[in-house]
Design an enzyme around this catalytic site. Structure first.
Site, PDB file in Angstrom:
ATOM      1  N   THR A  34       0.847  -1.184   0.000  1.00 29.28           N
ATOM      2  CA  THR A  34       0.000   0.000   0.000  1.00 29.28           C
ATOM      3  C   THR A  34       0.885   1.236   0.000  1.00 29.28           C
ATOM      4  O   THR A  34       2.085   1.172   0.286  1.00 29.28           O
ATOM      5  CB  THR A  34      -0.909   0.049   1.248  1.00 29.28           C
ATOM      6  OG1 THR A  34      -0.097   0.269   2.421  1.00 29.28           O
ATOM      7  CG2 THR A  34      -1.705  -1.229   1.412  1.00 29.28           C
ATOM      8  N   LEU A  49       2.577  -1.278   5.158  1.00 28.74           N
ATOM      9  CA  LEU A  49       1.927  -0.029   5.578  1.00 28.74           C
ATOM     10  C   LEU A  49       2.996   1.036   5.714  1.00 28.74           C
ATOM     11  O   LEU A  49       3.992   0.842   6.418  1.00 28.74           O
ATOM     12  CB  LEU A  49       1.190  -0.234   6.903  1.00 28.74           C
ATOM     13  CG  LEU A  49       0.532   0.999   7.527  1.00 28.74           C
ATOM     14  CD1 LEU A  49      -0.513   1.594   6.586  1.00 28.74           C
ATOM     15  CD2 LEU A  49      -0.104   0.635   8.868  1.00 28.74           C
ATOM     16  N   ILE A  54       6.573  -2.583   7.715  1.00 30.31           N
ATOM     17  CA  ILE A  54       6.500  -1.128   7.790  1.00 30.31           C
ATOM     18  C   ILE A  54       7.313  -0.551   6.635  1.00 30.31           C
ATOM     19  O   ILE A  54       8.501  -0.858   6.483  1.00 30.31           O
ATOM     20  CB  ILE A  54       7.048  -0.609   9.127  1.00 30.31           C
ATOM     21  CG1 ILE A  54       6.252  -1.186  10.300  1.00 30.31           C
ATOM     22  CG2 ILE A  54       7.015   0.918   9.148  1.00 30.31           C
ATOM     23  CD1 ILE A  54       4.801  -0.784  10.344  1.00 30.31           C
ATOM     24  N   LYS A  55       6.662   0.286   5.831  1.00 30.08           N
ATOM     25  CA  LYS A  55       7.353   0.883   4.682  1.00 30.08           C
ATOM     26  C   LYS A  55       8.054   2.170   5.115  1.00 30.08           C
ATOM     27  O   LYS A  55       7.433   3.086   5.657  1.00 30.08           O
ATOM     28  CB  LYS A  55       6.361   1.193   3.555  1.00 30.08           C
ATOM     29  CG  LYS A  55       5.880  -0.032   2.818  1.00 30.08           C
ATOM     30  CD  LYS A  55       4.931   0.325   1.683  1.00 30.08           C
ATOM     31  CE  LYS A  55       5.678   0.843   0.474  1.00 30.08           C
ATOM     32  NZ  LYS A  55       4.761   1.057  -0.679  1.00 30.08           N
ATOM     33  N   ILE A  56       9.348   2.221   4.843  1.00 28.92           N
ATOM     34  CA  ILE A  56      10.164   3.388   5.148  1.00 28.92           C
ATOM     35  C   ILE A  56      10.909   3.782   3.880  1.00 28.92           C
ATOM     36  O   ILE A  56      11.571   2.938   3.263  1.00 28.92           O
ATOM     37  CB  ILE A  56      11.167   3.079   6.282  1.00 28.92           C
ATOM     38  CG1 ILE A  56      10.416   2.733   7.567  1.00 28.92           C
ATOM     39  CG2 ILE A  56      12.108   4.258   6.503  1.00 28.92           C
ATOM     40  CD1 ILE A  56      11.323   2.325   8.719  1.00 28.92           C
TER      41      ILE A  56
END
Length: 380
Positions: free
Chosen positions: A48, A112, A143-145
């Site tokens: 996403t 996310l 977790i998207k960074i």
């Protein structure tokens, strides 16, 4: 259209490519549609981003009840966005949990993203990653960074705490090398902190089509036959060379020591695989990157196009790295500065996601206001 177990997506999965969907909405989650993609299209993961959530809210009526309830209790726009996105991702994680269990945590993942407005603030990114990880509270979350300079230290920090990460917005080979180092450093610290390395996962999202879009425009500006002949080649070459970096990284003594302690490789993920130029085959960023041990995340139209007429030819990697470097050398000889292009793409990528985040916030703000208005009217 190919159906059943014979369609090209099945062949793609058999070739060792994990098929992820670059989309999520409550419409997709409702009525078994996501489950159907898992069973019928071989989807084993979800990515996403702010653009996806903004689009989902604009077209989806299934958010109305939650928005109304949040409006009634006076929730802020930020808290509402947080609640909506974490709820959707948590539900998707639960749908994909059987895949996660079946693949020993390799797939069945849902990503996310940290608020992109924090992309240049290391500590704020770390803090938000922790909040998202705790709020979703599902083991198959990523977790998207973003792979900004500030993001690199954040990636190391959250990996060291046992949080699994999807590193996003990677465009350049040099930045990818830094991403690999950030992951390995995080694992080394995690081991010192007593974490089970086998439970920490990561993918590195290397963006593909945007590279061609930017470089093709510059080739068009040059306008010579030689320049025009180079169009549509840079993105795939760039991704293939990224994979070479991945392979070389796995051969280092540093990595082998971590692997002996249970560490999992950070898989390359091909993102931005929807074709922007209608003159190009609509499946080219899938069919040209059939490499075992990688992930390809596709928007819905690309997924369906590949199911219908995609082709799967596994690459002989030793035979593609050299020609890929030749492509980038040709681009340089034509006068295009690769570093300047990739730096610009990173700036654009962060800016686009910030704009989408703002659009998402504006949509939520409008719906919260409408919810309050409707509540006031109903009480009259």
């Amino acid at each position: 259209m190919a159906t059943g177990h014979d369609h090209p997506l099945t062949e793609l999965a058999a070739a060792g490519v994990s098929i992820w969907l670059d989309d999520l909405s409550r419409e997709l989650l409702s009525g078994g549609r996501l489950e159907a993609l898992v069973t019928g299209r071989g989807v084993v993961g979800i990515t996403t981003n702010p653009t996806i959530f903004a689009s989902a809210l604009e077209r989806g009526e299934r958010y109305t009840r939650q928005l109304t309830r949040l409006a009634e209790v006076g929730a802020s726009v930020e808290d509402t966005v947080f609640a909506i996105t974490t709820d959707d991702v948590r539900d998707a994680c639960r749908v994909l949990r059987p895949v996660y269990d079946r693949t020993d945590g390799v797939d069945g993942r849902v990503s996310l993203e940290v608020d992109p407005g924090l992309a240049h603030d290391t500590q704020a990114t770390i803090d938000r990653a922790r909040l998202l990880w705790a709020a979703v509270d599902e083991p198959n979350l990523l977790i998207k960074i973003p792979a900004t300079t500030a993001g690199l230290d954040a990636i190391t920090a959250v990996i060291s705490e046992g949080i699994s990460v999807n590193v996003t917005l990677i465009f350049s080979l040099d930045r990818y090398r830094e991403v690999v180092d950030a992951y390995v450093t995080g694992l080394e610290t995690a081991e010192l902190n007593g974490h089970d390395l086998s439970g920490i996962h990561s993918v590195a999202s290397f963006f593909v089509s945007r590279v061609d879009t930017e470089i093709d425009a510059r080739l068009d500006g040059i306008g010579t036959d030689r320049a025009l002949a180079a169009k549509g080649k840079a993105a795939i070459a760039n991704a293939r060379l990224a994979h070479e970096i991945h392979v070389l990284g796995l051969a280092t003594q540093r990595w082998r020591r971590l692997a002996a302690s249970g560490a999992r490789p950070q898989r390359p993920l091909w993102a931005s695989t929807g074709v922007k130029n209608p003159d190009y085959p609509d499946t080219m960023y899938v069919s040209e990157l059939v490499i075992p041990g990688t992930v390809n995340t596709m928007p819905g139209p690309t997924l369906e196009a590949f199911a219908d007429h995609g082709t799967v030819t596994a690459l002989v990697l030793e035979e593609v790295y050299g020609p890929a470097q030749d492509v980038l050398n040709e681009i340089a000889q034509l006068g295009i500065d690769y570093r300047e292009v990739t730096d610009e793409l990173e700036r654009q990528g962060v800016r686009k996601f910030v704009d989408s985040w703002d659009e998402l916030a504006d949509t939520v703000r409008g719906q919260l206001d409408r919810g309050l208005t409707e509540e006031t009217s109903s009480k009259r």
